[in-house]
Motif scaffolding. Structure first.
Motif, PDB file in Angstrom:
ATOM      1  N   THR A  23       0.823  -1.200   0.000  1.00 61.63           N
ATOM      2  CA  THR A  23       0.000   0.000   0.000  1.00 61.63           C
ATOM      3  C   THR A  23       0.860   1.254   0.000  1.00 61.63           C
ATOM      4  O   THR A  23       0.487   2.275  -0.594  1.00 61.63           O
ATOM      5  CB  THR A  23      -0.943   0.008   1.220  1.00 61.63           C
ATOM      6  OG1 THR A  23      -1.703  -1.198   1.231  1.00 61.63           O
ATOM      7  CG2 THR A  23      -1.905   1.180   1.159  1.00 61.63           C
ATOM      8  N   SER A 143      -6.024  -3.651   8.467  1.00 63.20           N
ATOM      9  CA  SER A 143      -5.769  -2.317   9.005  1.00 63.20           C
ATOM     10  C   SER A 143      -4.439  -1.757   8.518  1.00 63.20           C
ATOM     11  O   SER A 143      -4.192  -0.548   8.615  1.00 63.20           O
ATOM     12  CB  SER A 143      -5.779  -2.354  10.540  1.00 63.20           C
ATOM     13  OG  SER A 143      -4.651  -3.046  11.043  1.00 63.20           O
ATOM     14  N   GLY A 145      -3.583  -1.254   5.565  1.00 61.65           N
ATOM     15  CA  GLY A 145      -3.838  -0.288   4.511  1.00 61.65           C
ATOM     16  C   GLY A 145      -4.021   1.114   5.059  1.00 61.65           C
ATOM     17  O   GLY A 145      -3.495   2.091   4.508  1.00 61.65           O
ATOM     18  N   GLY A 146      -4.764   1.238   6.162  1.00 61.85           N
ATOM     19  CA  GLY A 146      -4.969   2.543   6.778  1.00 61.85           C
ATOM     20  C   GLY A 146      -3.684   3.111   7.365  1.00 61.85           C
ATOM     21  O   GLY A 146      -3.378   4.297   7.184  1.00 61.85           O
ATOM     22  N   PHE A 147      -2.921   2.265   8.059  1.00 63.03           N
ATOM     23  CA  PHE A 147      -1.655   2.716   8.620  1.00 63.03           C
ATOM     24  C   PHE A 147      -0.677   3.135   7.517  1.00 63.03           C
ATOM     25  O   PHE A 147       0.071   4.105   7.670  1.00 63.03           O
ATOM     26  CB  PHE A 147      -1.026   1.608   9.472  1.00 63.03           C
ATOM     27  CG  PHE A 147      -1.671   1.449  10.816  1.00 63.03           C
ATOM     28  CD1 PHE A 147      -1.502   2.400  11.805  1.00 63.03           C
ATOM     29  CD2 PHE A 147      -2.452   0.335  11.095  1.00 63.03           C
ATOM     30  CE1 PHE A 147      -2.104   2.261  13.051  1.00 63.03           C
ATOM     31  CE2 PHE A 147      -3.053   0.184  12.337  1.00 63.03           C
ATOM     32  CZ  PHE A 147      -2.879   1.141  13.319  1.00 63.03           C
ATOM     33  N   GLY A 149      -1.460   4.335   4.530  1.00 63.71           N
ATOM     34  CA  GLY A 149      -1.879   5.612   3.985  1.00 63.71           C
ATOM     35  C   GLY A 149      -1.454   6.769   4.860  1.00 63.71           C
ATOM     36  O   GLY A 149      -0.983   7.803   4.374  1.00 63.71           O
ATOM     37  N   LEU A 150      -1.600   6.605   6.180  1.00 66.72           N
ATOM     38  CA  LEU A 150      -1.194   7.650   7.121  1.00 66.72           C
ATOM     39  C   LEU A 150       0.325   7.841   7.107  1.00 66.72           C
ATOM     40  O   LEU A 150       0.825   8.971   7.052  1.00 66.72           O
ATOM     41  CB  LEU A 150      -1.664   7.284   8.529  1.00 66.72           C
ATOM     42  CG  LEU A 150      -1.255   8.233   9.657  1.00 66.72           C
ATOM     43  CD1 LEU A 150      -1.857   9.611   9.434  1.00 66.72           C
ATOM     44  CD2 LEU A 150      -1.696   7.674  11.015  1.00 66.72           C
ATOM     45  N   SER A 153       1.678   9.652   3.866  1.00 71.83           N
ATOM     46  CA  SER A 153       1.484  11.098   3.784  1.00 71.83           C
ATOM     47  C   SER A 153       2.499  11.856   4.630  1.00 71.83           C
ATOM     48  O   SER A 153       2.898  12.969   4.293  1.00 71.83           O
ATOM     49  CB  SER A 153       0.066  11.463   4.229  1.00 71.83           C
ATOM     50  OG  SER A 153      -0.138  11.111   5.580  1.00 71.83           O
ATOM     51  N   GLN A 249     -17.927   2.473  -4.241  1.00 80.01           N
ATOM     52  CA  GLN A 249     -16.873   2.984  -3.373  1.00 80.01           C
ATOM     53  C   GLN A 249     -15.684   3.467  -4.180  1.00 80.01           C
ATOM     54  O   GLN A 249     -15.154   4.551  -3.948  1.00 80.01           O
ATOM     55  CB  GLN A 249     -16.431   1.881  -2.397  1.00 80.01           C
ATOM     56  CG  GLN A 249     -15.222   2.272  -1.549  1.00 80.01           C
ATOM     57  CD  GLN A 249     -14.569   1.085  -0.892  1.00 80.01           C
ATOM     58  OE1 GLN A 249     -15.077  -0.028  -0.976  1.00 80.01           O
ATOM     59  NE2 GLN A 249     -13.449   1.308  -0.249  1.00 80.01           N
ATOM     60  N   TYR A 253     -13.783   6.966  -4.710  1.00 82.80           N
ATOM     61  CA  TYR A 253     -12.357   6.998  -4.378  1.00 82.80           C
ATOM     62  C   TYR A 253     -11.564   7.634  -5.510  1.00 82.80           C
ATOM     63  O   TYR A 253     -10.677   8.444  -5.288  1.00 82.80           O
ATOM     64  CB  TYR A 253     -11.898   5.561  -4.121  1.00 82.80           C
ATOM     65  CG  TYR A 253     -10.488   5.432  -3.604  1.00 82.80           C
ATOM     66  CD1 TYR A 253     -10.099   6.093  -2.437  1.00 82.80           C
ATOM     67  CD2 TYR A 253      -9.555   4.653  -4.266  1.00 82.80           C
ATOM     68  CE1 TYR A 253      -8.809   5.959  -1.949  1.00 82.80           C
ATOM     69  CE2 TYR A 253      -8.278   4.512  -3.781  1.00 82.80           C
ATOM     70  CZ  TYR A 253      -7.899   5.173  -2.628  1.00 82.80           C
ATOM     71  OH  TYR A 253      -6.631   5.032  -2.145  1.00 82.80           O
TER      72      TYR A 253
END
Length: 253
Positions: A23, A143, A145-147, A149-150, A153, A249, A253
């Motif tokens: 990711t 989870s 994927g979320g970590f 993305g954060l 950035s 979705q 996106y």
């Protein structure tokens, strides 16, 4: 090895790292490319085409990932996907400045690589290793994927700014991360509990268990002995509603 400590939770950690790295190449790569387009001649339509192509191939290549997983095993598919992502990161360093190079490296290689390395084979492995705690194990892995993305950035912006706008340095870091996690996957992924003389959820009382008994109370997640095949699944309204929801979705996106 049937009496050894249950390997499934170690596998969750390994799959988390792989999903995280894949990711980062996807999301972190997109952030990196926003810096690149300020230094090279690239239209906004071409720039956005690369991101759209990753999303498109992530879906379209999934049946191929399923086929490879069925023939060679999920671990093989994940390793193949991570190698594709690694090739994509290296190509971005070499030819990412050119329109064809950008589309091929980021859109094609990283897009297809994510299809082979992430959601489909990872969830198939979790399904084999876990029954009672399948939802927890899946949630922990996904989870990542979320970590990612954060982290992308924050870290990607930091790397590029501290190197004076050198967007290639970001791709170098992503290539190293991808290579390391690919090696970890090749060494530690096991497709089935039986490969290590174990059973789902570490059930030592019934080492040959393959499917859990359906839960009798509301205290546990419902599980079934029924085995679904693709042809039967396509006849259910539930599957088509899920496909519609997923398509909606990704449109947003």
């Amino acid at each position: 090895m049937s009496n050894s400590k249950f390997y499934g939770w170690k596998l969750v950690a390994v799959l988390f790292l792989i999903y995280f790295a894949a990711t980062v190449a996807f999301m972190g790569g997109h952030i990196t490319n926003t810096y690149m387009v300020t230094q090279v001649k690239m239209s906004s339509s071409l720039f956005n085409l690369g991101f759209a192509l990753v999303c498109l191939l992530l879906g379209l290549a999934s049946p191929l990932a399923a086929g490879l997983s069925g023939k060679k095993g999920e671990g093989y598919a994940i390793s193949f996907g991570m190698i594709l992502i690694l090739v994509g990161t290296l190509l971005m360093l070499l030819v990412g400045r050119t329109p064809l190079g950008y589309i091929t490296a980021y859109g094609v290689f990283i897009g297809i690589g994510n299809a082979f390395a992430t959601i489909l084979p990872i969830q198939a492995i979790i399904t084999r290793w876990f029954q009672r705690k399948r939802a927890l194990a899946s949630g922990l892995v996904l989870s990542a994927g979320g970590f990612a993305g954060l982290a992308s950035s924050v870290v990607v912006n930091y790397i590029i700014k501290t190197t004076g706008g050198n967007w290639k340095m970001s791709w170098i870091c992503m290539a190293i991360l991808t290579a390391l996690t690919a090696a970890v996957g090749m060494l530690f992924i096991r497709n089935n509990p039986a490969d290590m003389g174990q059973a789902p959820d570490g059930n030592t009382n019934h080492p040959q268990t393959t499917v859990a008994e359906p839960a009798k109370t509301g205290k546990r997640v419902f599980q079934t002995k029924e085995s679904w095949v693709l042809k039967e699944a396509f006849k259910t309204i539930s599957l088509w509603l899920l496909l519609l929801a997923a398509a909606s979705q990704f449109m947003a996106y």
